[in-house]
Scaffold this active site. Sequence first.
Site, PDB file in Angstrom:
ATOM      1  N   PHE A   1      -7.794  -9.098   3.537  1.00  0.00           N
ATOM      2  CA  PHE A   1      -7.592  -8.065   2.523  1.00  0.00           C
ATOM      3  C   PHE A   1      -6.276  -8.375   1.825  1.00  0.00           C
ATOM      4  CE2 PHE A   1      -5.621  -3.893   1.545  1.00  0.00           C
ATOM      5  CZ  PHE A   1      -6.569  -3.374   0.682  1.00  0.00           C
ATOM      6  N   ALA A   2      -6.304  -8.537   0.511  1.00  0.00           N
ATOM      7  CA  ALA A   2      -5.110  -9.006  -0.192  1.00  0.00           C
ATOM      8  C   ALA A   2      -4.630  -7.981  -1.215  1.00  0.00           C
ATOM      9  CB  ALA A   2      -5.406 -10.344  -0.867  1.00  0.00           C
TER      10      ALA A   2
ATOM     11  N   GLU B   1       2.097  -8.049  -2.597  1.00  0.00           N
ATOM     12  CA  GLU B   1       2.587  -9.123  -3.471  1.00  0.00           C
ATOM     13  C   GLU B   1       4.090  -9.259  -3.284  1.00  0.00           C
ATOM     14  OE1 GLU B   1       1.525  -8.382  -7.508  1.00  0.00           O
ATOM     15  OE2 GLU B   1      -0.620  -8.581  -7.108  1.00  0.00           O
TER      16      GLU B   1
ATOM     17  N   ILE C   1      -0.566 -12.107   3.973  1.00  0.00           N
ATOM     18  CA  ILE C   1      -1.991 -11.827   4.149  1.00  0.00           C
ATOM     19  C   ILE C   1      -2.467 -12.234   5.552  1.00  0.00           C
ATOM     20  CG2 ILE C   1      -4.321 -12.170   3.209  1.00  0.00           C
ATOM     21  CD1 ILE C   1      -2.210 -10.611   1.382  1.00  0.00           C
TER      22      ILE C   1
ATOM     23  N   GLY D   1      -7.800   1.989   7.925  1.00  0.00           N
ATOM     24  CA  GLY D   1      -7.110   0.884   8.604  1.00  0.00           C
ATOM     25  C   GLY D   1      -5.955   1.387   9.455  1.00  0.00           C
ATOM     26  N   ARG D   2      -5.319   2.456   8.999  1.00  0.00           N
ATOM     27  CA  ARG D   2      -4.171   2.998   9.747  1.00  0.00           C
ATOM     28  C   ARG D   2      -4.605   3.533  11.109  1.00  0.00           C
ATOM     29  NH1 ARG D   2      -1.906   5.038   3.978  1.00  0.00           N
ATOM     30  NH2 ARG D   2      -0.925   3.035   3.501  1.00  0.00           N
TER      31      ARG D   2
ATOM     32  N   GLN E   1      15.402   7.525  40.434  1.00  0.00           N
ATOM     33  CA  GLN E   1      15.100   8.497  39.378  1.00  0.00           C
ATOM     34  C   GLN E   1      15.296   7.915  37.967  1.00  0.00           C
ATOM     35  OE1 GLN E   1      17.392  12.212  38.982  1.00  0.00           O
ATOM     36  NE2 GLN E   1      15.500  13.260  39.547  1.00  0.00           N
TER      37      GLN E   1
ATOM     38  N   GLN F   1      13.472  -3.120  29.727  1.00  0.00           N
ATOM     39  CA  GLN F   1      14.612  -2.602  30.497  1.00  0.00           C
ATOM     40  C   GLN F   1      14.244  -2.433  31.975  1.00  0.00           C
ATOM     41  OE1 GLN F   1      17.410  -2.404  28.922  1.00  0.00           O
ATOM     42  NE2 GLN F   1      18.699  -1.555  30.545  1.00  0.00           N
TER      43      GLN F   1
ATOM     44  N   GLU G   1       0.273  -2.165   6.945  1.00  0.00           N
ATOM     45  CA  GLU G   1      -0.607  -1.063   6.504  1.00  0.00           C
ATOM     46  C   GLU G   1       0.214   0.200   6.197  1.00  0.00           C
ATOM     47  OE1 GLU G   1      -4.480  -0.862   8.153  1.00  0.00           O
ATOM     48  OE2 GLU G   1      -4.521  -3.027   8.440  1.00  0.00           O
TER      49      GLU G   1
HETATM   50  N1  CAA Z   1      -8.153   7.974  -0.807  1.00  0.00           N
HETATM   51  C1  CAA Z   1      -8.583   7.935  -2.080  1.00  0.00           C
HETATM   52  N2  CAA Z   1      -7.757   7.921  -3.145  1.00  0.00           N
HETATM   53  C2  CAA Z   1      -6.443   7.958  -2.889  1.00  0.00           C
HETATM   54  C3  CAA Z   1      -5.907   8.001  -1.582  1.00  0.00           C
HETATM   55  C4  CAA Z   1      -6.843   8.018  -0.502  1.00  0.00           C
HETATM   56  N3  CAA Z   1      -6.461   8.057   0.770  1.00  0.00           N
HETATM   57  N4  CAA Z   1      -4.569   8.012  -1.664  1.00  0.00           N
HETATM   58  C5  CAA Z   1      -4.252   7.983  -2.972  1.00  0.00           C
HETATM   59  N5  CAA Z   1      -5.386   7.948  -3.704  1.00  0.00           N
HETATM   60  C6  CAA Z   1      -5.509   7.931  -5.162  1.00  0.00           C
HETATM   61  C7  CAA Z   1      -4.920   9.211  -5.779  1.00  0.00           C
HETATM   62  O1  CAA Z   1      -5.870  10.239  -5.794  1.00  0.00           O
HETATM   63  C8  CAA Z   1      -4.552   8.743  -7.168  1.00  0.00           C
HETATM   64  O2  CAA Z   1      -5.678   8.700  -7.988  1.00  0.00           O
HETATM   65  P1  CAA Z   1      -5.747   9.470  -9.429  1.00  0.00           P
HETATM   66  O3  CAA Z   1      -4.410   9.311 -10.086  1.00  0.00           O
HETATM   67  O4  CAA Z   1      -6.853   8.777 -10.154  1.00  0.00           O
HETATM   68  O5  CAA Z   1      -6.059  10.884  -9.115  1.00  0.00           O
HETATM   69  C9  CAA Z   1      -4.170   7.289  -6.944  1.00  0.00           C
HETATM   70  O6  CAA Z   1      -4.744   6.876  -5.711  1.00  0.00           O
HETATM   71  C10 CAA Z   1      -2.671   7.103  -6.900  1.00  0.00           C
HETATM   72  O7  CAA Z   1      -2.186   7.928  -5.891  1.00  0.00           O
HETATM   73  P2  CAA Z   1      -0.651   8.265  -5.745  1.00  0.00           P
HETATM   74  O8  CAA Z   1      -0.125   8.844  -7.030  1.00  0.00           O
HETATM   75  O9  CAA Z   1      -0.480   9.064  -4.504  1.00  0.00           O
HETATM   76  O10 CAA Z   1      -0.013   6.810  -5.580  1.00  0.00           O
HETATM   77  P3  CAA Z   1       1.458   6.342  -5.390  1.00  0.00           P
HETATM   78  O11 CAA Z   1       1.714   5.227  -6.310  1.00  0.00           O
HETATM   79  O12 CAA Z   1       2.404   7.497  -5.424  1.00  0.00           O
HETATM   80  O13 CAA Z   1       1.458   5.666  -3.928  1.00  0.00           O
HETATM   81  C11 CAA Z   1       1.301   5.337  -1.603  1.00  0.00           C
HETATM   82  C12 CAA Z   1       0.888   6.165  -2.813  1.00  0.00           C
HETATM   83  C13 CAA Z   1       0.794   6.149  -0.434  1.00  0.00           C
HETATM   84  C14 CAA Z   1       2.791   5.160  -1.471  1.00  0.00           C
HETATM   85  C15 CAA Z   1       0.579   3.963  -1.706  1.00  0.00           C
HETATM   86  O14 CAA Z   1       1.126   3.143  -2.694  1.00  0.00           O
HETATM   87  C16 CAA Z   1       0.584   3.203  -0.387  1.00  0.00           C
HETATM   88  O15 CAA Z   1      -0.222   3.497   0.497  1.00  0.00           O
HETATM   89  N6  CAA Z   1       1.478   2.193  -0.264  1.00  0.00           N
HETATM   90  C17 CAA Z   1       1.503   1.335   0.927  1.00  0.00           C
HETATM   91  C18 CAA Z   1       0.601   0.186   0.764  1.00  0.00           C
HETATM   92  C19 CAA Z   1       0.233  -0.445   2.057  1.00  0.00           C
HETATM   93  O16 CAA Z   1      -0.106   0.216   3.022  1.00  0.00           O
HETATM   94  N7  CAA Z   1       0.268  -1.770   2.066  1.00  0.00           N
HETATM   95  C20 CAA Z   1      -0.156  -2.498   3.222  1.00  0.00           C
HETATM   96  C21 CAA Z   1      -0.781  -3.790   2.847  1.00  0.00           C
HETATM   97  S1  CAA Z   1      -2.253  -4.191   3.687  1.00  0.00           S
HETATM   98  C22 CAA Z   1      -1.829  -4.687   5.232  1.00  0.00           C
HETATM   99  O17 CAA Z   1      -0.735  -4.532   5.698  1.00  0.00           O
HETATM  100  C23 CAA Z   1      -2.941  -5.280   6.013  1.00  0.00           C
HETATM  101  C24 CAA Z   1      -2.505  -6.202   7.081  1.00  0.00           C
HETATM  102  O18 CAA Z   1      -2.138  -7.312   6.845  1.00  0.00           O
HETATM  103  C25 CAA Z   1      -2.617  -5.786   8.508  1.00  0.00           C
END
Ligand code: CAA
Length: 379
Positions: free
Chosen positions: A123-124, A127, A157, A242-243, A279, A336, A363
């Site tokens: 899943f990408a 950036e 990734i 995923g969380r 303890q 520890q 995530e």
């Molecule tokens: N389900 C559906 N839609 C959702 C949602 C959800 N859970 N959460 C947000 N949205 C939608 C909102 O409804 C909104 O849509 P509309 O404007 O059309 O109504 C849109 O998404 C934007 O939402 P926000 O305004 O809340 O977005 P934001 O820019 O303020 O950011 C954030 C929200 C939670 C900070 C988000 O950017 C985020 O989750 N950031 C972290 C990213 C992340 O987890 N990256 C990990 C990479 S993957 C990884 O790590 C995998 C791996 O390798 C193990």
Amino acid sequence: MDFQLTEEQLAVQAAAREFAQSELWDGVIERDEHQKFPAEQIKKMGELGFMGMMVSPEYGGGGMDTVSYVLAMEEISKVDASCSVIMSVNNSLVCWGLEKYGTEEQKRKYLPGLTSGEIIGAFALSEPEAGSDATMQRTTAEDKGDHYLLNGTKNWITNGTTASVYLVIAQTNAEAKHRGINVLIVDKGMEGFVTGPKENKLGIRGSDTCSLMFNDVKVPKENRIGEDGFGFKFAMQVLAGGRIGIAAQALGIASGSYELALKYSKERKAFGVPISQHQAIQFKLADMATNIDAARLLCLQAAHDKDAHQDYAKSGAMAKLFASKVAMDTAVEAVQVHGGYGFVKEYHVERLMRDAKITQIYEGTSEIQKIVISREILK
Ligand code: CAA
């Protein structure tokens, strides 16, 4: 929430425990040390149904619930968190996203291979300049009629070099901001797509993490998942699920650390008695056990919410926030309890401590989980 696990859930838990103890334990230190990808182990996990647990049997999956997935993730993570992150990304981000939003053709093309462990998915989203702020996508997917022209770089990734199929998030219409983002299925081998070298990481060293580079990659239109502009919502949805998987991974790292500390405390003697009779050690064990039980309840609550088709963005974020802290704290305390032995590789706890840290980062960092939780509370 029903606190009683069903016979089927208990059977999945037992199978995962048996597999982890018999197939993952031996060799885990070596895989960690040499950053060796657990190819054989992942193949077996596919054969046993752990790579597509929640996918419908129609597409080769196990048709299981999220609670079973959490139980299996905990058992596998107790022993090898590298295997469990590969499993988690494949199950939660790739298979779930494809099954929920993919076309029939996309599902038939990719899911049987992904669920059987024949191929692995990635899943990408992240950036160089878009980590926590996921809307800041610089990778572009220019609409060229029958295809998209993909350009840009993705970072960090998981399964980066070993995957065969990638769900890539990219910006098509910058003016529309997050509503102009798409998710495209990119196959390994598409012209112009290359992967960078494996990152040399602190923990989960058996899993491979790298950058992806796209240079004028022609991705057919039929590889888009969902409607035009659905990519950001897709990413948020798969990450919410995923969380729960990563929370269960953190739980497993915590319970694995605790079990090792408990065992060691009964064996190791100091001042004439096993250290478990002091303890100072008992208080550590009591804290670990209490925190782990609390983390498990949060993980099961989030899994239950998802299975019951209730909103799980908040409960999943809470489970990840809490379980990842418990993983870190418990692993540090397990080292520890082991004293000097905890600082060397053969006692496993130093590896679990290194592995724990990433659960507070990927995530969504702990700070991101707090943003998600507080938004849900204040909504
Ligand atoms: N389900 C559906 N839609 C959702 C949602 C959800 N859970 N959460 C947000 N949205 C939608 C909102 O409804 C909104 O849509 P509309 O404007 O059309 O109504 C849109 O998404 C934007 O939402 P926000 O305004 O809340 O977005 P934001 O820019 O303020 O950011 C954030 C929200 C939670 C900070 C988000 O950017 C985020 O989750 N950031 C972290 C990213 C992340 O987890 N990256 C990990 C990479 S993957 C990884 O790590 C995998 C791996 O390798 C193990």
